[in-house]
Design a protein around this motif. Sequence first.
Motif: not given
Length: 662
Positions: A472-500
Motif C-alpha cells: 500500500l505504501f509503494m502504491k500510494g507513493t507511486i500515485r503521489r509522485e505522479e500527481a506531483r509531476h503532473a502538477s508541476r507540469y501544469s505550472g504549480l509550485k511544489d509548496e502548493n501541492i497537498h495530500f490530505l
Amino acid sequence: MRENLSSQITLTRISEKYYKPENAFEYSVLTRFEKIPTHIYATMDEGSLDIAKKIAKEIREKQKIKKKFVMVLPGGRSPHTLFQRLIHIHENEKLSFKNVIVFLLYEFYPLTSATNSNLHQLQEEFLNHVDIPEKNIFYPDGFMNKNDIYDFCKKYEEKIKEVGGIDFMVLGIGLVGTIGLNSSGASTSSRTNLVLMDNTSRKESAQLFSSIENVPAGVITMGLGTIMEAKKVVLISWGESKAAIIKKTVEGPLTDAIPATCLQHHQNAEAIIDLSSAYDLTRISHPWLVTNCEWDNKLIRRAIVWLCQLTDKPILKLTNKDYSEHGLGELLAIYGSAYNVNIKIFNDIQHTITGWPGGKPNAEDSNRPERAKPYPKKIIVFSPHPDDDVISMGGTFRRLCDQHHDVHVAYQTSGNIAVGDEEVVRYCEYLKDVSDRYSIKESKIKAKAEEIIKYLRYEKSERGTLEHPDVLFMKGTIRREEARHASRYSGLKDENIHFLDLPFYETGLVKKKPLGEKDVEIVKKFLLRIKPDQIFVAGDLADPHGTHKVCLDAVLAAIDEVKNQKWMKECRVWMYRGAWAEWEMDHIEMAVPISPEELRHKRNAILKHQSQAESAPFLGDDERLFWQRAEDRNRATAETYNKLGLASYEAIEAFVQYIPIQ
C-alpha cells in the motif's frame, strides 16, 4: 456534521411537481410513458427508507398470522442503504426477523475465496446484524462441483415452492439492463441456472474482485421465470450511471435485449429510484411533453437545447412553428415569439463562456461567470484521486496558473488501491538495480524491495483480502509522485501541492469506510488555512457509493461548517465532472474554451500518471484511455456549443456553481 449534502444538489434543478404528484390523476398524466409503476425519491436514503418500511410492514403482518416471510436479496452496492435502514428498524423498533426466510438471488461461480462471495458481502452488510435464523438462509454454493450444479438448481427451485413461493424480491439493475445478472437474450421462462456473465456485468463486478481478471466467468442465478413468479418485485436504482437504462426499462419496448423490461408484464412490480437515476425519464428530462411546466431559466434552456437537437437548427434559427409542433407553445405564450426566447437563451449560454476562469482583472464582470476581484485569487482544486484534477479540468487548471492566481491542489485520497501489482514490482526492481549499481551492500531498501517482489509474485493471497502495508505504501507513493509531476507540469509550485489522505479511504480494501468526522475535519482545517476565494471540486454523482461522492460530501460538509465566515461568503465553489460525463447544457454556468495547444498540454499532464494507463485495475467499462475519454468529452461539449450557433472551439471544460445549503 451534515452528511450527504451532495444528494441535495439535484433538488436545485428539478421541481417536486414532476416526481411528487399530489393525486392519482396527476400521477397518471406524468407517467403516461412509463410501463412499470415508478416512484421517484429525492435521495437514495429516502427511497431506501420507504422500501425498508414496506418490508417491515409485511414482516409484521406475517408475524400476526404466524407465517414465514420469504424474501430474495440481490448483491452489488445498490441495496447497501436499504440494509442499513432495515438494521436500524431491527435495532430501534425491535423488529424481529426470526420469521424471515432469505434466498440469495445469485452467487458467483466458480469461487476461489469465500471473501469474494455474494454471500459474504450480504453477511457483512446485513445478515450478521439481524436475527434471521441461519437455517432460514438459502444460497447457491460458489464452490460446488460442476457436476452438481444442475441438481442444485433444481432443488433451489423446489425449496422456493416448498416455503410457499417468494413474497418480496429486491432487484438491482445492471448498466445494460441485467437483473439477477441474467444477460441479453435470457428466456422469460428460465429458472435457476448457471449463466455466463456478459462483459459489462463482469466489469461492474470487478469492484468486489479488485480487477476484471479475477471475476468468475459465471453466476448461479434465479432465472427470469423465477423472478416473474415472485408475488412482489421492487427494482431499485440509484445514481446517474443508471439513468439511461432506467429510461429504457421503464419507458422502452419489451425486449429480450434488456432483461429488466420483462417486469413490464409483472402484475406487482415497481421501480423505486432516486432523482439521479430518474433523470432521463420523460417527466424529469422533458416535462413539457407530459404536463404544464414551472418554467425557470434552466428548464427553458434545456427545452431549447432539446429543440435545437431535434430540428438540427442553431438557436437563432428556431421558429414559432418549431415551438408549436414540439410541445413548447407555452414558451410562445410567455415570451410572445420564438425570437424573444431565442435571444434570451442565446445570450444566456453565450455568457457562460469565458477564457478567464478565475475572473478577468479590470473588466466589467456583470455578464461573466466569475467576478473580476480579487485578483489574483487564492484557489483550491480538490481532486478525489491523484489524477482527477488534470483529467477533468486540466486545461482550466493550467490557465489559472498561467493567469497568475495562487493555485493549490488538494488530493483527497491516496488512490493506492488503483495501482496494479506489476507497477510495484517494476519500481521494486528499479530500487534493486539502484542498490546494486552503487554497491549498497546489505541495503535495507534492496532487502525490502526483494521482500515485496517475492510477496507479490509468490505469496499474495486471494483478492479481496487486506493489502500488505508495504505494498500500500509503494502504491500510494507511486500515485503521489505522479500527481506531483503532473502538477508541476501544469505550472504549480511544489509548496502548493497537498495530500490530505482522508482516513475513510485507507482501508487497504476496495470497500471503504463511511465518511467520518475526521475526514471532514481534515478538509475544514485545510480550508481555514488557505481561506480561498475560489474552490473547484469534483461533482460526479453517478455512483452514490463511489469515492468521488464521498470526497464531494467531505468538502461540502466542511464548507457547511465554515460558510458563515466572511471569506467563505465571498468564495465561489465550482463543480467539475470526470472523464465519463459532462454537465448537461441546461446546468453549465461556466464554460472554459481549450485551444489545441492547451488540449495537448492537458493530455501530457494526464500521461504523467503512468500507473493509470491500460494496466490500472479500475478503468471501468469504457475501452478508451483516460486522456482519450477526457478529450472526446471536451470536444463534444465544444461541438454542442457550436451546433447551438455559438463560436467554434477545439474543446471546452464545463462547470456548475455550488451554492452552500442554508
